[in-house]
Enzyme design. Structure first.
Site, PDB file in Angstrom:
ATOM      1  N   ASP A 187       0.824  -1.206   0.000  1.00 57.14           N
ATOM      2  CA  ASP A 187       0.000   0.000   0.000  1.00 57.14           C
ATOM      3  C   ASP A 187       0.864   1.266   0.000  1.00 57.14           C
ATOM      4  O   ASP A 187       1.941   1.292   0.608  1.00 57.14           O
ATOM      5  CB  ASP A 187      -0.873  -0.015   1.261  1.00 57.14           C
ATOM      6  CG  ASP A 187      -1.832   1.155   1.328  1.00 57.14           C
ATOM      7  OD1 ASP A 187      -2.668   1.274   0.418  1.00 57.14           O
ATOM      8  OD2 ASP A 187      -1.740   1.963   2.281  1.00 57.14           O
TER       9      ASP A 187
ATOM     10  N   GLU B 224       1.063  -0.534  -4.951  1.00 57.47           N
ATOM     11  CA  GLU B 224       0.130   0.522  -5.316  1.00 57.47           C
ATOM     12  C   GLU B 224       0.898   1.835  -5.384  1.00 57.47           C
ATOM     13  O   GLU B 224       1.302   2.381  -4.352  1.00 57.47           O
ATOM     14  CB  GLU B 224      -0.990   0.643  -4.280  1.00 57.47           C
ATOM     15  CG  GLU B 224      -1.969   1.749  -4.621  1.00 57.47           C
ATOM     16  CD  GLU B 224      -2.333   2.643  -3.455  1.00 57.47           C
ATOM     17  OE1 GLU B 224      -3.331   3.354  -3.568  1.00 57.47           O
ATOM     18  OE2 GLU B 224      -1.621   2.645  -2.430  1.00 57.47           O
TER      19      GLU B 224
END
Ligand code: CA
Length: 480
Positions: free
Chosen positions: A232, A262
């Site tokens: 993340d 991400e």
């Protein structure tokens, strides 16, 4: 070789009923039969409150096991339910990827006093005023867990910055002061320096923090028998740390341990630079492709479909791209909303599921439901998943030659009987395009499998046929 498909097994509006892990366990066999080969599960550790989706991290070692923050379970269930879900997925040959949220922590157990300086939220390098002593929520003892699994306790000096200083009528970003304290290098350049995203920003330049996070990464991957991770918020984490982190995990879990990051940017150059910085060790989500799909869905026939793959990750790094249509961040109502319009979803999924390149990821919200409302796209997704599993093999030939109608074929291969597929995307009028599926298919009868076109077609002796598509639709042709 198998055509892999990842599923993002959550969306932003799931109920806080603690049932997701159980649902996932019960769903494992169906997912396998549908053609899903890996599942990205939501952050599995204790957040600052039970209803949180998991990105407001409190304790990375509490997987729904300890009574902390007023709850044993997380939004998604308990640790044992999660372990049962992982076992069921593995029993069905489905890999499990953990959502790995390392950038920030919140929900501290107590306040501490330390020196900090407010910064300009639009240029984090710019200090506002002089450093002052503040009282911030930065102390973590994890009273419900104690020293189980790790005795690391977090203090203000393990963070670079914080917005967890509460003063009446004020919410500000502070750069924590102290020896060696600074925003990290190797982060995105937005807002001057995008190290800080939210809450207490973890300081990966602190050697104890870097060591602890690597230890945790190995612990959670081993504990849950994970096959990979979804990393993340990489725009906000020192890139060299991510390189070390993945190297450490692969030393312990094997070189096939999977990682996708991400890096939420539509700018291919930013992703290119990031991949370079981490030594091309990880895949990235193809956010540039997502934004093109979003734009195409908004513009309708005014969008030139020939440009759909320009400057995307999948075109430039086909083996490092995870292609997707939407996710929890792009869906309506989220902070980064850029949801692909409903009419275009079949076209978008037809593209990512049937094209040769990229590792496609389908979104829970598109397959199952959003906020309890059933998705209208499940039927088409099941058709496309089956086509991916049985037909989408062999070489790809592109026909991105008309602004309103583009197509591609997969020629099929000897290993998969009856493989081969012809795909058309239209954002304009009814159309037809002559495409070649190869002479090995000469004389075969093909039909359209999404319900777009009723009649069948015969492949010519030269391997060509004129494949039709309805205006504004997806057409997928395969051998009858
Ligand atoms: Ca950061």
């Amino acid at each position: 070789m198998k055509n892999g498909v990842m599923m993002q097994y959550f969306e932003w509006n799931l109920p806080n009923d603690g049932k997701l892990w159980t649902q996932l366990r019960e769903d494992a066999r169906h997912l396998h039969e549908a053609g899903v080969t890996s599942v990205w599960i939501p952050p599995a550790y204790k957040a600052d409150e039970q209803r949180d989706e998991g990105y407001a991290v409190y304790d990375l070692y509490d997987l729904g096991e300890f009574d902390q923050k007023g709850t044993v379970r997380t939004k998604y269930g308990t640790r044992s339910e999660l372990e049962e879900a992982v076992a069921a997925l593995h029993a069905n040959q489905i890999s499990v990827y953990l959502d790995t949220v390392m950038n920030q922590k919140t929900g501290a157990d107590y306040t501490e006093r330390f020196m900090a300086c407010e910064v300009d939220p639009h240029d984090r390098r710019r200090l506002i005023g002089e450093p002052v002593e503040v009282e911030g929520w930065t102390g973590y003892t994890f009273p419900g867990r104690g020293d189980t699994y790790s005795d690391f306790k977090w203090h203000w000096y393990h963070f670079t910055g914080t917005d967890q200083v509460y003063e009446p009528g004020k919410r500000a970003i502070y750069l924590i002061q102290g020896e060696g304290k600074a925003w990290s290098e190797g982060v995105d350049g937005e807002n001057g320096n995008y190290d800080f995203l939210i809450f207490n920003d973890v300081d990966f330049d602190h050697p104890d923090v870097a060591a602890e996070m690597k230890r945790w990464g190995v612990w959670i991957a081993e504990t849950l028998h994970a096959d990979g991770m979804r990393l993340d918020a990489l725009k906000h984490i020192k890139n060299t740390f991510i390189g070390e982190f993945i190297r450490t995990l692969r030393e312990r879990r094997g070189k096939e341990f999977y990682a996708v990051g991400e890096y939420w940017s539509g700018d291919f150059a930013s992703l290119d630079a990031y991949l370079e910085a981490v030594g091309h060790q990880i895949d990235l989500f193809d956010a540039p492709l997502h934004f093109r799909l979003f734009e195409a869905s908004q513009k309708g026939r005014d969008y030139d479909l020939r440009t759909l793959l320009d400057d995307t990750l999948v075109r430039n790094y086909p083996t490092l791209a995870v292609t997707f249509v939407d996710n929890h961040d792009s869906q309506h109502g989220s902070s980064l909303a850029s949801q692909v319009e409903s009419w275009f979803k079949p076209l978008a999924y037809g593209l990512i599921l049937l094209m040769k390149e990229g590792y496609p990821c389908i979104f829970y919200g598109d397959y199952y439901s959003v906020a309890g409302e059933a998705s209208p796209h499940r039927t088409i997704l099941d058709i496309l998943l089956q086509a991916r599993r049985t037909r989408a093999f062999g070489e790809q030939i592109d026909y991105f030659d008309h602004p309103d109608t583009v197509g591609f074929v997969r020629t099929g291969d000897a290993e998969h009987a009856d493989s081969g597929v012809a795909v058309l995307l239209s954002n304009g009028d009814d159309d037809a395009k002559e495409m070649s599926v190869g002479e090995r298919h000469a004389g075969e009868t093909w039909h359209e499998i999404t319900g777009c076109i009723g009649e069948e077609i015969r492949i010519g002796d030269d391997g060509k046929a004129s494949f039709r598509v309805q205006g504004g639709k997806l057409a997928v042709w395969t051998k009858r």
